[in-house]
Scaffold this active site. Structure first.
Site, mmCIF file in Angstrom:
data_model
loop_
_atom_site.group_PDB
_atom_site.id
_atom_site.type_symbol
_atom_site.label_atom_id
_atom_site.label_comp_id
_atom_site.label_asym_id
_atom_site.label_seq_id
_atom_site.Cartn_x
_atom_site.Cartn_y
_atom_site.Cartn_z
ATOM 1 N N LEU A 159 135.590 -13.844 -21.411
ATOM 2 C CA LEU A 159 136.454 -12.874 -20.755
ATOM 3 C C LEU A 159 135.648 -11.853 -19.973
ATOM 4 C CD1 LEU A 159 139.043 -12.204 -23.611
ATOM 5 C CD2 LEU A 159 139.400 -13.545 -21.537
ATOM 6 N N GLY A 160 134.423 -11.620 -20.387
ATOM 7 C CA GLY A 160 133.587 -10.657 -19.686
ATOM 8 C C GLY A 160 132.337 -10.357 -20.472
ATOM 9 N N ALA A 161 131.434 -9.610 -19.863
ATOM 10 C CA ALA A 161 130.183 -9.221 -20.512
ATOM 11 C C ALA A 161 129.842 -7.806 -20.103
ATOM 12 C CB ALA A 161 129.048 -10.176 -20.126
ATOM 13 N N GLY A 172 127.104 -4.158 -21.259
ATOM 14 C CA GLY A 172 125.736 -3.828 -21.596
ATOM 15 C C GLY A 172 125.352 -4.177 -23.018
ATOM 16 N N GLY A 189 127.311 -6.451 -25.177
ATOM 17 C CA GLY A 189 127.738 -7.734 -25.718
ATOM 18 C C GLY A 189 128.591 -8.538 -24.765
ATOM 19 N N VAL A 207 132.390 -10.639 -24.437
ATOM 20 C CA VAL A 207 133.745 -10.748 -24.972
ATOM 21 C C VAL A 207 134.260 -12.150 -24.656
ATOM 22 C CG1 VAL A 207 136.080 -9.806 -25.005
ATOM 23 C CG2 VAL A 207 134.121 -8.286 -24.619
ATOM 24 N N LYS A 216 134.610 -9.776 -29.450
ATOM 25 C CA LYS A 216 133.448 -9.105 -28.869
ATOM 26 C C LYS A 216 132.247 -9.332 -29.769
ATOM 27 C CE LYS A 216 131.824 -4.575 -27.296
ATOM 28 N NZ LYS A 216 132.211 -3.171 -27.055
ATOM 29 N N ASP A 261 137.401 6.963 -22.873
ATOM 30 C CA ASP A 261 137.282 6.092 -21.698
ATOM 31 C C ASP A 261 138.655 5.542 -21.302
ATOM 32 O OD1 ASP A 261 135.909 4.965 -19.598
ATOM 33 O OD2 ASP A 261 135.307 3.184 -20.705
#
Length: 715
Positions: free
Chosen positions: A22-24, A26, A28, A30, A44, A138
């Protein structure tokens, strides 16, 4: 939006079968995973290089504890975790919908009622966060996912108990510039009031399609957040007063999240998406199908009925007519895919990743897209690039040994951001499109990123050099031009070789992001080289730049730098000509247009420009210039050779693929490879693959009323 697993990715984590990336970030990666129960999950996993560092493991352990303490239907729940495992991991419920950032970028701002409902549900999520003794820190559009049954606040990766302190000094300023509070920008501790400020920014973005403090360089965003009033034009009148209170500079003047919920008088719909525009509803359904209908997924108990055959829903499910019925039909289609887990046929029907679907790849067109400003304010640059790209395609198609015929498809965005987003959506949905080169300017490039990223289309720009775009991080974007923040190092070094020891740096905010990023980085590089810098920033509304320049010269610098616009650069040049200053003068390349030469007259002579574009008459591009002149009847303008280079790089990678590549595969070939072009060698940074790793800079000096090419700068 998913990416395929890489050979180095694990197959399982904590009882979850991993299906896709799904994404990366700094810390780890996911993954999209499936639990033993069959439920999808976002898993994650901490990267190995960080797992053994006590501070990172402690931070991850805190994240798990924080997420588990939040109890709200509008925040994603934790479904499993093991912060003490060799590879620490955290699993949450998977939300198969677009982020708010993607929804707004793709479909436009939400209607007033939608903004109120979104605000109320997110205020309730934050109330739960704050009641648990936490601060999210955030809250931004990328951390809100829009699901079938409402929004979800995600990513408690930097959430912290209100009484806790930072682990390290680098941990002090966390959040996303443009969506963090003034106290966070000053590196002061965040509080629940900071989350409310961020919520105000988020709702302003949802209502208008733009952050209230703009976009661009990080430090510029932080400065505006601390000192400037928010830009709330377009926010509905019935919510503007509340957002102004949320965005108060003083945390004590802001309402609490619970008060935001109580102020937004709007019924919260139950299991309904009637508060969302039709386009967003379609996007939710499309995203649900595209992200979950993955091929070749191992069956689980949930996938099969009692006899081991695929489970089926009721055959006579009614479909009503009208808007509500149509929305229900769209969402039922997405929900059916979620329940079934999907298959190869559904994936092929729902999503095209550049591979054949129901037809031979030989029957499909090979399309290279070009998005450019062909009739707007940057039409000279845009037309030069379109012609350079077209020449590269025509030369390839003329080869007898070509493995395929390449079709060029162009879109004119006229230099307008709204139109840029529209034409990008149209280009991106063409299933035969393999990649796109464009856009011409920073604003139009930023406006088009999400549309191409959503469809996995590799996007390359040969001229937009901005360091930050919009509110989301593009994953299929390559900036094939040195950025504004990389060029000043060469200019500063060159000034040192010219004996300069004290430099006046005039940053004109009328020049926008390019002027700010070039000027700020120039000042920083002067410091690295032990050259005294004398910076001055003038606001956009400043009128008498001649007086400012004269005042700066009075402090006896032996070098002068101006970053701004061509017209105002001319005023500065004339002002310097009236003084006794005769040291080296540097002009930021975005201001080095014909208007500067015309308006400055003889005062322009002697100014130096350090630019990322080569002179079309230079030896390395002489053959290109000859071919261009033969094809179009005139010499190539600046930037044409760079676009020609980028097009040839794409064509080379397509040829090397040995068959029609998927869009993901083509992006990987482009991002990981090295290509030696006529102008420069193109290789992209391994950590941030969208940025050009190396750069070539070319120096010009104004002589006799024209830009005289002085060659490539050695650095």
């Amino acid at each position: 939006m998913t990416d395929k697993l890489t050979p180095s990715d694990p197959a399982r984590i904590g009882g979850h079968r991993l299906l896709a990336r799904l994404g990366a970030g700094g810390m780890g990666v996911v993954y999209l995973g499936r639990a033993e129960s069959g439920e999808p999950a976002a898993v994650k996993v901490i990267l190995p290089e960080y797992a053994d560092q006590p501070e990172f493991r402690a931070r991850f352990r805190r994240e798990v504890a924080a997420a588990r303490r939040v109890d709200s239907p509008w925040a994603v729940p934790v479904t499993g975790a093991d912060p003490d495992a060799p590879a620490p991991w955290l699993a949450t419920a998977f939300v198969a919908g677009p982020s708010l950032a993607e929804a707004v970028a793709t479909c436009g701002p939400l209607p007033p009622r939608g903004v109120r409902i979104l605000g109320r549900m997110l205020a309730r999520a934050l109330t739960a966060v704050h009641d648990a003794g936490l601060v999210h820190r955030d809250v931004k559009p990328g951390n809100v996912l829009i699901a079938v049954d409402g929004p979800r606040l995600i990513d408690f990766g930097i959430a912290r108990a209100t009484e806790e302190t930072a682990l390290t000094s680098a941990d002090m300023v966390l959040g996303t510039p443009g969506f963090l509070a003034p106290e966070q920008a000053r590196a002061q501790p965040a509080s629940p009031a900071s989350d409310v400020f961020a919520l105000g920014c988020l709702l302003s973005y949802a209502a208008t399609g733009r952050p209230p403090f703009g976009t661009g360089a990080v430090d510029a965003l932080l400065y505006r957040t601390v000192h400037d009033e928010p830009h709330l034009d377009g926010v509905p009148d019935d919510t503007r007063d509340l957002l102004e209170r949320c965005l108060a500079k003083d945390p004590a003047a802001r309402p609490t999240a619970r008060e935001v919920d109580e102020t937004l008088v709007e019924d919260t719909p139950q299991d309904s998406v009637d508060w969302l525009p039709d386009a967003v509803v379609r996007l939710i359904a499309d995203r649900s199908a595209a992200m979950l209908a993955l091929p070749d997924i191992e069956a689980t108990a949930l996938d099969a009925g009692a006899d081991g055959q695929p489970a089926e829903g009721p055959a006579d499910t009614p479909v009503t007519t009208g808007p509500s019925g149509r929305r229900r039909f769209l969402l039922l289609g997405g929900a059916a895919l979620i329940a079934a887990g999907g298959g190869a046929a559904l994936w092929a029907a729902r999503r095209d990743d550049g591979t054949a679907s129901g037809a031979s790849s030989r029957a499909r067109r090979w399309i290279l897209g070009v998005q450019a400003d062909l009739t707007g304010p940057q039409k000279t640059l845009g037309q030069a690039q379109e012609r350079g790209i077209r020449l590269a395609v025509e030369q390839f198609n003329s080869r007898e040994d070509k493995p395929f015929t390449l079709t060029l498809k162009t879109a004119d965005d006229r230099g307008d951001a709204t139109r840029a987003a529209k034409v990008a959506r149209a280009l991106a949905t063409d299933r035969d499109l393999l990649a796109v080169i464009g856009s011409t300017g920073d604003e139009t490039t930023g406006a088009s990123l999400d549309s191409y990223d959503e469809q996995l289309v590799p996007q390359l720009t040969a001229s937009s050099a901005q360091s930050v775009y919009g509110v989301s991080e593009p994953r299929h974007f390559l900036q094939a031009v040195p950025g504004y923040t990389s060029l000043p190092a060469t200019a500063a070094f060159s000034l040192r070789t010219q004996g300069v020891r004290r430099v006046a740096v005039l940053i004109d905010r009328d020049g926008g992001v390019p002027a700010w990023e070039l000027g700020r980085t120039m000042f920083q590089n002067l410091g690295v080289l032990k050259i005294a810098g004398q910076p001055r920033v003038v606001p956009r509304l400043a009128e008498d730049l001649a007086a400012v320049a004269a005042e700066m010269v009075a402090h006896k610098p032996d070098g002068f730098v101006y970053m701004g616009t061509p017209a105002r650069a001319a005023a500065v040049a004339r002002a310097l000509a009236r003084t006794e200053f005769n040291g080296p003068r540097v002009l930021g390349y975005p201001a080095a247009g014909p208007e500067f030469l015309t308006a400055a007259g003889t005062a322009a002579d002697g100014w130096q420009i350090f630019a990322p574009y080569i002179d079309p008459s230079a030896t390395p591009v002489r053959a290109f210039a000859t071919a261009y002149r033969k094809r179009y009847g005139s010499a190539p303008p600046y930037w044409a050779a760079e676009a020609y280079d980028v097009a040839r790089m794409v064509i080379t990678r397509l040829t090397e693929a040995g068959g029609r590549p998927s869009r993901n595969r083509l992006y990987d070939l482009l991002a990981k490879g090295t290509y030696k072009g006529l102008v420069r060698t193109y290789a992209f940074d391994e950590k941030n693959r969208s940025w050009l790793k190396g750069y070539e800079v070319f120096r010009y000096e104004v002589k006799g009323g024209r830009y005289s090419y002085a060659g490539k700068v050695a650095f």
